[in-house]
Design a protein around this motif. Structure first.
Motif, PDB file in Angstrom:
ATOM      1  N   SER A  86       8.654  22.777  -2.453  1.00  0.00           N
ATOM      2  CA  SER A  86       8.236  21.922  -1.554  1.00  0.00           C
ATOM      3  C   SER A  86       8.673  20.481  -1.932  1.00  0.00           C
ATOM      4  O   SER A  86       9.326  20.239  -2.882  1.00  0.00           O
ATOM      5  N   SER A  87       8.275  19.479  -1.037  1.00  0.00           N
ATOM      6  CA  SER A  87       8.488  17.890  -1.301  1.00  0.00           C
ATOM      7  C   SER A  87       7.423  17.231  -0.912  1.00  0.00           C
ATOM      8  O   SER A  87       6.834  17.615   0.072  1.00  0.00           O
ATOM      9  N   ASN A  88       7.229  16.029  -1.701  1.00  0.00           N
ATOM     10  CA  ASN A  88       6.261  15.194  -0.798  1.00  0.00           C
ATOM     11  C   ASN A  88       7.176  13.907  -0.766  1.00  0.00           C
ATOM     12  O   ASN A  88       8.490  13.551  -1.364  1.00  0.00           O
ATOM     13  N   LEU A  89       6.642  12.938  -0.050  1.00  0.00           N
ATOM     14  CA  LEU A  89       7.151  11.581   0.545  1.00  0.00           C
ATOM     15  C   LEU A  89       6.191  10.684  -0.030  1.00  0.00           C
ATOM     16  O   LEU A  89       5.089  10.854   0.434  1.00  0.00           O
ATOM     17  N   GLU A  90       6.855   9.851  -0.619  1.00  0.00           N
ATOM     18  CA  GLU A  90       5.903   8.347  -0.854  1.00  0.00           C
ATOM     19  C   GLU A  90       6.180   7.482   0.125  1.00  0.00           C
ATOM     20  O   GLU A  90       7.543   6.946   0.232  1.00  0.00           O
ATOM     21  N   LEU A  91       5.368   6.911   0.832  1.00  0.00           N
ATOM     22  CA  LEU A  91       5.390   5.939   1.783  1.00  0.00           C
ATOM     23  C   LEU A  91       4.608   4.698   1.626  1.00  0.00           C
ATOM     24  O   LEU A  91       3.784   4.647   0.779  1.00  0.00           O
ATOM     25  N   VAL A  92       5.264   3.538   1.785  1.00  0.00           N
ATOM     26  CA  VAL A  92       4.999   2.104   1.287  1.00  0.00           C
ATOM     27  C   VAL A  92       4.930   1.374   2.520  1.00  0.00           C
ATOM     28  O   VAL A  92       5.491   1.349   3.612  1.00  0.00           O
ATOM     29  N   ARG A  93       3.689   0.707   2.714  1.00  0.00           N
ATOM     30  CA  ARG A  93       3.679  -0.716   3.671  1.00  0.00           C
ATOM     31  C   ARG A  93       3.447  -1.880   3.035  1.00  0.00           C
ATOM     32  O   ARG A  93       2.726  -2.176   1.942  1.00  0.00           O
ATOM     33  N   HIS A  94       4.532  -2.792   2.880  1.00  0.00           N
ATOM     34  CA  HIS A  94       4.745  -3.902   2.121  1.00  0.00           C
ATOM     35  C   HIS A  94       3.723  -4.979   2.946  1.00  0.00           C
ATOM     36  O   HIS A  94       3.429  -4.889   4.228  1.00  0.00           O
ATOM     37  N   GLY A  95       3.171  -6.079   2.149  1.00  0.00           N
ATOM     38  CA  GLY A  95       2.023  -6.895   2.430  1.00  0.00           C
ATOM     39  C   GLY A  95       2.898  -7.981   3.441  1.00  0.00           C
ATOM     40  O   GLY A  95       3.947  -7.887   3.624  1.00  0.00           O
ATOM     41  N   GLU A  96       1.924  -8.453   4.028  1.00  0.00           N
ATOM     42  CA  GLU A  96       2.423  -9.402   5.248  1.00  0.00           C
ATOM     43  C   GLU A  96       2.946 -10.784   4.595  1.00  0.00           C
ATOM     44  O   GLU A  96       2.594 -11.059   3.591  1.00  0.00           O
ATOM     45  N   THR A 137       6.689   2.985   5.741  1.00  0.00           N
ATOM     46  CA  THR A 137       8.129   3.441   5.776  1.00  0.00           C
ATOM     47  C   THR A 137       8.332   4.353   4.436  1.00  0.00           C
ATOM     48  O   THR A 137       7.695   4.304   3.423  1.00  0.00           O
ATOM     49  N   LEU A 138       9.500   4.987   4.530  1.00  0.00           N
ATOM     50  CA  LEU A 138       9.738   6.132   3.405  1.00  0.00           C
ATOM     51  C   LEU A 138      10.431   5.087   2.023  1.00  0.00           C
ATOM     52  O   LEU A 138      11.090   4.304   2.256  1.00  0.00           O
ATOM     53  N   LEU A 154       1.069  -1.223  -0.040  1.00  0.00           N
ATOM     54  CA  LEU A 154       0.022   0.297  -0.010  1.00  0.00           C
ATOM     55  C   LEU A 154       0.884   1.214  -0.081  1.00  0.00           C
ATOM     56  O   LEU A 154       1.803   1.313   0.821  1.00  0.00           O
ATOM     57  N   HIS A 155       0.603   2.261  -0.762  1.00  0.00           N
ATOM     58  CA  HIS A 155       1.338   3.492  -1.068  1.00  0.00           C
ATOM     59  C   HIS A 155       0.403   4.657  -0.514  1.00  0.00           C
ATOM     60  O   HIS A 155      -0.776   4.650  -0.511  1.00  0.00           O
ATOM     61  N   THR A 156       1.193   5.739   0.001  1.00  0.00           N
ATOM     62  CA  THR A 156       0.370   7.024   0.274  1.00  0.00           C
ATOM     63  C   THR A 156       1.202   8.139  -0.118  1.00  0.00           C
ATOM     64  O   THR A 156       2.613   7.938   0.020  1.00  0.00           O
ATOM     65  N   ILE A 157       0.966   9.347  -0.316  1.00  0.00           N
ATOM     66  CA  ILE A 157       1.828  10.405  -0.523  1.00  0.00           C
ATOM     67  C   ILE A 157       1.220  11.597   0.709  1.00  0.00           C
ATOM     68  O   ILE A 157       0.127  11.601   0.986  1.00  0.00           O
ATOM     69  N   VAL A 158       2.153  12.051   1.119  1.00  0.00           N
ATOM     70  CA  VAL A 158       2.254  13.235   2.180  1.00  0.00           C
ATOM     71  C   VAL A 158       3.282  14.445   2.016  1.00  0.00           C
ATOM     72  O   VAL A 158       4.316  14.171   1.202  1.00  0.00           O
TER      73      VAL A 158
END
Length: 258
Positions: free
Chosen positions: A248-258, A91-92, A70-74
């Protein structure tokens, strides 16, 4: 229903549709979350909640139901939002710089034998053919997931949404480079600039960029925006070479599957 201390609301998490959840506090929406699948197959998630506990419950609900990374942008300055996603196991993955690009830098001559086709004048067939080649080259090297995070919606198998948004570079009757400029509410955004692998390091990208910046300048638009992966030194040099500066800057964060 679960109760929280310190004035935080007691909420019930309800999935209202595939990929959409609401946090309900006595039938009042106290937060909402959404998961969308982008054209490259990545799942991006977002949460809108005032309270930390509501954010965490919405995040837990999504993580429990969704499969795969799963990914998100902040926005990088939003430390509170970043911390919320980190609590959920994100995580980043990468940082993306947003640039303000002035439009008055002046023209740049195209390399010998190369013709720049102005934005809105590119032929649709050759443009789509080049887009397929460029995307195949990216997938064979760094992967399309390393390109700017903003992805336009499009029908399956078709990544050129509107040919009128593009300028192109032609060599010997073939398109070898393209640039896409999207008009968004704040200011024009340079969403993509790409050159075929066997025509790089000739100055084609700089000439394409100068063409679209010049047309924007002639229309009375003083600046455009662009997003650049910090791990892409060639793109950084291209934009900073025309006087662009980071805003400015954005971070893409990711959560890897179990």
């Amino acid at each position: 229903m679960e109760t929280f201390l310190s004035g935080e609301p007691a909420v019930v998490i309800t999935r209202i549709a595939p990929g959409r959840w609401h946090a309900l506090d006595d039938d009042r929406v106290a937060g909402r979350s959404e998961a969308t699948t982008r054209p490259d197959g990545r799942i991006f998630v977002s949460i809108d909640a005032w309270h930390r506990s509501v954010f965490d419950q919405l995040a837990d609900a999504m993580v429990a139901e969704l499969r795969g990374p799963l990914h998100t942008i902040v926005d990088e300055p939003d430390a509170e939002l970043t911390a919320g996603w980190q609590r959920a196991g994100f995580t980043l993955r990468r940082r993306e710089w947003e640039y303000s690009v002035p439009t008055g830098a002046g023209p740049v001559l195209a390399p010998p034998g190369v013709t720049i086709v102005p934005r809105g004048s590119a032929s649709e067939g050759p443009l789509r053919a080049l887009d397929r080649v460029v995307r195949a080259e990216v997938e064979a090297t760094v992967g399309w997931q390393e390109m700017p995070a903003e992805v336009l919606p499009h029908p399956p198998g078709d990544t050129v949404v509107d040919p009128a948004l593009y300028a192109a570079a032609a060599d010997a009757g073939e398109y070898v480079g393209l640039v896409r400029v999207v008009q968004v509410p704040r200011l024009p955004r340079i969403g993509l600039i790409a050159v075929r692998a066997d025509h790089r390091r000739r100055g084609i990208a700089r000439a394409l960029l100068a063409e679209v910046l010049g047309s924007l300048h002639a229309a009375g638009i003083p600046a455009a925006s662009a997003e650049v992966n910090e791990a892409n030194p060639a793109a950084t040099a291209l934009f900073e070479g025309v006087g662009a500066h980071r805003v400015s800057s954005n971070l893409e964060l990711v959560r890897h599957g179990e």
